[in-house]
Design a protein around this motif. Sequence first.
Motif, PDB file in Angstrom:
ATOM      1  N   PRO A   7       0.622  -1.125  -0.018  1.00  6.08           N
ATOM      2  CA  PRO A   7      -0.135   0.017   0.268  1.00  6.08           C
ATOM      3  C   PRO A   7       0.849   1.227  -0.011  1.00  6.08           C
ATOM      4  CG  PRO A   7      -0.076  -1.035   2.431  1.00  6.08           C
ATOM      5  CD  PRO A   7       0.280  -1.856   1.264  1.00  6.08           C
ATOM      6  N   PRO A   8       0.592   2.579  -0.212  1.00  4.96           N
ATOM      7  CA  PRO A   8       0.895   3.744  -0.366  1.00  4.96           C
ATOM      8  C   PRO A   8       1.473   4.077   0.866  1.00  4.96           C
ATOM      9  CG  PRO A   8      -1.568   3.745  -1.420  1.00  4.96           C
ATOM     10  CD  PRO A   8      -0.873   2.128  -0.905  1.00  4.96           C
ATOM     11  N   SER A   9       2.967   4.824   1.472  1.00  9.03           N
ATOM     12  CA  SER A   9       3.521   4.924   2.873  1.00  9.03           C
ATOM     13  C   SER A   9       2.962   6.716   2.937  1.00  9.03           C
ATOM     14  CB  SER A   9       4.549   4.482   2.638  1.00  9.03           C
ATOM     15  OG  SER A   9       4.858   4.989   3.409  1.00  9.03           O
ATOM     16  N   PRO A  18       4.864   1.745  -3.655  1.00 11.46           N
ATOM     17  CA  PRO A  18       3.933   1.304  -3.318  1.00 11.46           C
ATOM     18  C   PRO A  18       3.051   0.681  -5.140  1.00 11.46           C
ATOM     19  CG  PRO A  18       3.705   3.737  -3.974  1.00 11.46           C
ATOM     20  CD  PRO A  18       4.992   3.132  -3.584  1.00 11.46           C
ATOM     21  N   GLY A  19       1.831  -0.644  -5.146  1.00 12.89           N
ATOM     22  CA  GLY A  19       1.780  -1.435  -6.025  1.00 12.89           C
ATOM     23  C   GLY A  19       1.530  -3.047  -6.102  1.00 12.89           C
TER      24      GLY A  19
END
Length: 98
Positions: A7-9, A18-19
């Motif tokens: 997940p995005p931080s 992320p991805g």
Amino acid sequence: MEIGYIPPSKYPKGVQFPGVFLFSTEARFMRPVKNLSLNKIEYIGPLEQIYLSIACIEDDIRVDTTHQEIDPSYTLSILSTQIPFLNYNQSPRNMYQC
């Protein structure tokens, strides 16, 4: 096949990009561990094990532990079980032999 979601931080410079990552190579290293919540054997990959709390033996289980090693010798590899007197060697020597 290993499917990993990072997940995005919330931090501006995250540790990993992320991805969704898909790994489908035949030589992908997957190792068996026991999932404590399902009480079943689960195969995890190198990307997934970074985010898991894996206990080596039953005495290591804490509140946040999600998985447990089936056998402590699986931590290194099957080759490490072939090293004579593994417990008495220095750690770097064992790592280079594996």
